[in-house]
Design an enzyme around this catalytic site. Sequence first.
Site, PDB file in Angstrom:
ATOM      1  N   THR A  18     -22.269 -28.584  38.709  1.00  0.00           N
ATOM      2  CA  THR A  18     -21.662 -29.683  37.950  1.00  0.00           C
ATOM      3  C   THR A  18     -21.464 -30.910  38.814  1.00  0.00           C
ATOM      4  O   THR A  18     -21.499 -32.043  38.320  1.00  0.00           O
ATOM      5  CB  THR A  18     -20.309 -29.205  37.375  1.00  0.00           C
ATOM      6  OG1 THR A  18     -20.581 -28.191  36.412  1.00  0.00           O
ATOM      7  CG2 THR A  18     -19.548 -30.327  36.699  1.00  0.00           C
ATOM      8  N   SER A  64     -25.156 -22.853  38.716  1.00  0.00           N
ATOM      9  CA  SER A  64     -24.944 -21.680  39.572  1.00  0.00           C
ATOM     10  C   SER A  64     -24.746 -20.385  38.800  1.00  0.00           C
ATOM     11  O   SER A  64     -24.725 -19.318  39.401  1.00  0.00           O
ATOM     12  CB  SER A  64     -23.801 -21.915  40.549  1.00  0.00           C
ATOM     13  OG  SER A  64     -22.541 -21.710  39.957  1.00  0.00           O
ATOM     14  N   THR A  97     -19.534 -24.434  40.539  1.00  0.00           N
ATOM     15  CA  THR A  97     -18.283 -23.687  40.749  1.00  0.00           C
ATOM     16  C   THR A  97     -18.388 -22.223  40.307  1.00  0.00           C
ATOM     17  O   THR A  97     -17.633 -21.383  40.778  1.00  0.00           O
ATOM     18  CB  THR A  97     -17.114 -24.332  39.971  1.00  0.00           C
ATOM     19  OG1 THR A  97     -17.412 -24.308  38.569  1.00  0.00           O
ATOM     20  CG2 THR A  97     -16.834 -25.749  40.433  1.00  0.00           C
ATOM     21  N   ASP A  98     -19.326 -21.935  39.387  1.00  0.00           N
ATOM     22  CA  ASP A  98     -19.269 -20.632  38.723  1.00  0.00           C
ATOM     23  C   ASP A  98     -19.533 -19.436  39.638  1.00  0.00           C
ATOM     24  O   ASP A  98     -18.929 -18.375  39.455  1.00  0.00           O
ATOM     25  CB  ASP A  98     -20.238 -20.612  37.523  1.00  0.00           C
ATOM     26  CG  ASP A  98     -19.687 -21.431  36.360  1.00  0.00           C
ATOM     27  OD1 ASP A  98     -18.479 -21.741  36.372  1.00  0.00           O
ATOM     28  OD2 ASP A  98     -20.464 -21.775  35.446  1.00  0.00           O
TER      29      ASP A  98
HETATM   30  C1  SIN Z   1     -22.318 -24.381  37.817  1.00  0.00           C
HETATM   31  O1  SIN Z   1     -21.641 -23.470  38.293  1.00  0.00           O
HETATM   32  O2  SIN Z   1     -23.406 -24.731  38.314  1.00  0.00           O
HETATM   33  C2  SIN Z   1     -21.863 -25.085  36.587  1.00  0.00           C
HETATM   34  C3  SIN Z   1     -20.392 -25.151  36.477  1.00  0.00           C
HETATM   35  C4  SIN Z   1     -19.738 -25.935  37.579  1.00  0.00           C
HETATM   36  O3  SIN Z   1     -20.302 -26.297  38.594  1.00  0.00           O
HETATM   37  O4  SIN Z   1     -18.510 -26.189  37.397  1.00  0.00           O
END
Ligand code: SIN
Length: 313
Positions: A18, A64, A97-98
């Site tokens: 993100t 991710s 973040t995931d």
């Molecule tokens: C991801 O994990 O690539 C999408 C969600 C995020 O980064 O918050």
Amino acid sequence: MKLQTPSGRIVVLGTGGTIAGTAADAHDAVGYVAAQLGVEQLVSAVPALAAFELEARQIAQLDSKDMDHATWQRLALAVDEQLRRPEVSGLVVTHGTDTLEETAYFLHRVLAPAKPVVLTAAMRPASAVSADGPLNLHDAVHVAATPEARGVLVVLGGRVHDATQVRKAHSYRVDAFESADGALVARVEEGRVRRVGAWPEAEALGLARIQRPAAQWPRVEIVLNHAGASGRLVRLLQADGVAGLVAAGTGNGTLSQDLEAALREAQAAGVAVWRSTRCDAGPVFDLPGTLPAAGALSPVKARIALLLELLGR
Ligand code: SIN
């Protein structure tokens, strides 16, 4: 991209997420597409980073949720290559973040670097009115440039977590990450790093452990105990050739009778079985007669630890 500064060089490796995402509407922090901007664009969006000698390299460009073993292997090789350069004092990895906590723990166990490797991310896309990525990247570079910093660290929301303790604890809030038992390493305040805990220490397993083509890595799956849980999934996975199983148990890694029976059958047939807990924090203890406990590792990190152990067999 090279900017001059008296401190050592920091290499920023981009993998997507993100933090590199964009939405059509600046007020949309949910309906966006991750992994759209290149890492050089992310660095350029933070003018204060011009004070650092930075290099930016794109290693992957993905959401991710789709992180996979082949990308981990490539990333670990790239991180190791950069760490070997004497002029490089630290690295930053931009990530989604995931699965960030999984990548951090993987790098921690494989490389246990003596220099800082700082993963950062964002909960809001780069196009959002109040995007959190630029400040997180700014803070991550400051941590990577901190002379005494070491190990794999995660920086978001002004907090520095270690790879073992950190987990994403909220699906939406900007301060989405927590360290289990509140065990923070440091805080970043106005670009200053204030240490409140210990830099992470570990013995590196080394790249030799992960050199096998990723498609040949042993399959390790996670099964969950819950009200009404049966052993059916475990039996199907065993029939399908799974090599390792992590059971995310209830409480102290407890399992329904049928799930435990199926896990014991799988273990007797040669499948490596560990027990962890679906609780947000806290260890699982080995008690006489129980299946092996994963200690304080969350199920996703226990899966990585078991995978790395099986790769070493
Ligand atoms: C991801 O994990 O690539 C999408 C969600 C995020 O980064 O918050």
